[in-house]
Enzyme design. Structure first.
Site, PDB file in Angstrom:
ATOM      1  CB  CYS A 121      -8.927  -4.973   1.391  1.00 36.48           C
ATOM      2  SG  CYS A 121      -7.215  -5.353   1.093  1.00 36.48           S
ATOM      3  CB  THR A 149      14.289   4.064  12.523  1.00 35.35           C
ATOM      4  OG1 THR A 149      14.679   5.315  13.116  1.00 35.35           O
ATOM      5  CG2 THR A 149      15.302   2.989  12.896  1.00 35.35           C
ATOM      6  CB  SER A 204       3.605  -6.545  -0.478  1.00 35.86           C
ATOM      7  OG  SER A 204       3.222  -6.806   0.853  1.00 35.86           O
ATOM      8  N   GLY A 205       6.355  -7.955   1.066  1.00 33.24           N
ATOM      9  CA  GLY A 205       6.981  -9.150   1.638  1.00 33.24           C
ATOM     10  C   GLY A 205       6.031 -10.250   2.083  1.00 33.24           C
ATOM     11  CG  HIS A 206       1.921  -9.528   3.821  1.00 31.01           C
ATOM     12  ND1 HIS A 206       0.643 -10.037   3.843  1.00 31.01           N
ATOM     13  CD2 HIS A 206       1.814  -8.294   3.280  1.00 31.01           C
ATOM     14  CE1 HIS A 206      -0.192  -9.132   3.363  1.00 31.01           C
ATOM     15  NE2 HIS A 206       0.485  -8.074   3.010  1.00 31.01           N
ATOM     16  CB  THR A 256      -0.935  -0.016   1.231  1.00 35.75           C
ATOM     17  OG1 THR A 256      -1.723  -1.203   1.174  1.00 35.75           O
ATOM     18  CG2 THR A 256      -1.835   1.204   1.264  1.00 35.75           C
TER      19      THR A 256
END
Ligand code: PLP
Length: 386
Positions: free
Chosen positions: A325, A237, A199-201, A72
Site C-alpha cells: 500500500c 448480497t 483475507s482470502g487473497h 481492510t
C-alpha cells in the site's frame, strides 16, 4: 526471461483447485443465497459449507464467521463495531505502531471522533512488549488491537499472552491475522481473541473476500446497514464465488501447513544466507526466531528501495519494499522506523515473500542477479560516503 514472484505477502495467485471450484459458482450455480428457489438454495448450501470449513480451520463455530470484502473491511468492522457498542463502558483504544494502515488509520479516525488512543512502541525486532500493554490499560480501555504477524518484517506478536491479559481485565481483543493465516497455526481459542481478521487473497483465494471472526456473546454492533445477510452483521448480497473460493483455500492451505511452512522456511534460510554471503552492508529485519516462515526483509545501506525494485523487475524478479500500500511513495516504512531503524537505512528496504510456486531455482536465480544490481546501484549512489 525467467520470472520469479517473491511478493506473496502483497497477493497470491488463485490456486487452480480453488479457481475450478469457484468458477462453478460464477456460471451454473449463480443463484442468490437469499432466493428460495433451487438456484438460491444451492448457493446457500455452498456458502454454509464454506463457513464450516473456515470455522474448522480457525477453531471457531460457524455462527462466529462473517464474510466480508477483505482484510481492510474486517479490521474496520471489528474495531469500529467494538468501540461503538461499548461507548458507555469507556473510550480508550490500544494498538501498536507496526499495525497495517487498515488498523492504524481506523484507530486514528476514531481518535478524531473523540476516542482516546494509545499507540504502543515496539522493540528493535518489531515486537510489542506485554508490560507496555499492561501499563497502557486504564479504566476506560474497551479494545486492544494487535496484529498476529507483521506484513513487512514477519515478526509474530505474543498474541495469546496479550489475549489472556485482556480477558482478565474484561477488555475486548482483536487481532489482524491476514499474514499469519495459512503460514502458521491460527486458532481463536489458543490466541484468546474476541475478533480475528483474515483475507482470502493472501492465501490463494481471489481478492475482495475476507472473514471477520466474532466470538459468540461479544458486545459488538454492525457498521453498515441494509439487508439481513450475514445475520445483519454485514449486509449486502454475498460474494458467493469468493466465499466458496475462500472456504476451499482454507482447506487447501491447512491440509499441508507444517510441511509447506518447513519447505518455505528452508528456502527463506537459503535466501538469507546467500544474501548475507554475497552483499556487504546488509541487515536482516524482524525477529530472529519468532517470524513467519515465508518472509524476509532486508535493509541495504547506500541504496534506495525503489531503485532496487525497478532493477529487480527488469530481471524478472517481483518483490516489494515496505507494504504494497505504501510502495510507490517515497515515505520510509512506518514499521521499520518504529523499530528504530534510521530513516536513511529504512529507505533501502527490500521485502521478499515466498509462496507455493517458489523453488530452489528461484532462490538461485535471485542470488545470481542481485550482486551485480547492488554493485551498480551503489557505484552511482549519492548515499555512498566517498
Ligand atoms: N492487514 C494486513 C496485515 C495486511 O497485510 C493487509 C494487506 O496487505 C491488509 C490488512 C488488508 O487486506 P485487504 O487487502 O484484504 O483489504
Amino acid at each position: 526471461m525467467k520470472k520469479v514472484y517473491f511478493d506473496h505477502s502483497a497477493t497470491t495467485p488463485v490456486h487452480p483447485v480453488v479457481a475450478e471450484e469457484m468458477i462453478r459458482y460464477v456460471t451454473e450455480n449463480f443463484g442468490n443465497p437469499s432466493s428460495i428457489h433451487f438456484f438460491g438454495r444451492e448457493a446457500r448450501r455452498a456458502v454454509e459449507e464454506a463457513r464450516e470449513k473456515v470455522a474448522r480451520g480457525i477453531g471457531a463455530k460457524p455462527e462466529e464467521i462473517f464474510f466480508t470484502s477483505g482484510g481492510t473491511e474486517s479490521d474496520n468492522m471489528a474495531i469500529k463495531g467494538a468501540v461503538y457498542a461499548n461507548r458507555r463502558k469507556g473510550n480508550h483504544i490500544i494498538t501498536s505502531a507496526v499495525e497495517h494502515h487498515a488498523v492504524l488509520d481506523t484507530c486514528k479516525a476514531l481518535q478524531e471522533e473523540g476516542f482516546t488512543l494509545t499507540i504502543l512502541p515496539v522493540d528493535r525486532y518489531g515486537m510489542v512488549r506485554l508490560e507496555d500493554v499492561a501499563e497502557a490499560i486504564t479504566e476506560q480501555t474497551v479494545l486492544i488491537s494487535i496484529m498476529h504477524a507483521n506484513n513487512e518484517v514477519g515478526t509474530i506478536q505474543p498474541i495469546s499472552e496479550i489475549g489472556k491479559l485482556a480477558r482478565e481485565k474484561g477488555i475486548l481483543f482483536h487481532t489482524d491475522a491476514v499474514q499469519s493465516m495459512g503460514k502458521i497455526p491460527v486458532d481463536v481459542d489458543d490466541l484468546q481473541v474476541d475478533f480475528l481478521t483474515i483475507s482470502g487473497h493472501k492465501f490463494y483465494a481471489p481478492k475482495g473476500i475476507g472473514v471477520l471472526y466474532i466470538r459468540k456473546g461479544t458486545k459488538w454492533q454492525p457498521i453498515s446497514h441494509g439487508g439481513g445477510q450475514e445475520r445483519k452483521h454485514r449486509p449486502g448480497t454475498e460474494n458467493v464465488p469468493g466465499i466458496i473460493a475462500l472456504g476451499k483455500a482454507v482447506e487447501l492451505v491447512l491440509s499441508d501447513l507444517s510441511e509447506e511452512s518447513q519447505r518455505l522456511a528452508a528456502l527463506r534460510d537459503k535466501l538469507v544466507q546467500g544474501v548475507m554471503d554475497r552483499i556487504p552492508h546488509v541487515y536482516l529485519n524482524g525477529h530472529p526466531t519468532r517470524r513467519l516462515p515465508n518472509l524476509v526483509n532486508f535493509t541495504f545501506e547506500f541504496v534506495e528501495g525503489e531503485s532496487l525494485l525497478y532493477s529487480l523487475d527488469m530481471k524478472g524478479v517481483a518483490a516489494s519494499s515496505g507494504s504494497a500500500c505504501t510502495a510507490g511513495s517515497m515515505e520510509p516504512s512506518h514499521v521499520l522506523l518504529a523499530m528504530g531503524i534510521p530513516v536513511e537505512i529504512a529507505r533501502g528496504s527490500l521485502r521478499l515473500t515466498l509462496g507455493r510456486d517458489n523453488n530452489n531455482e528461484d532462490v538461485d536465480y535471485f542470488l545470481d542477479v542481485l550482486p551485480p544490481i547492488m554493485d551498480r546501484l551503489r557505484s552511482i549512489s549519492p548515499l555512498v560516503k566517498k
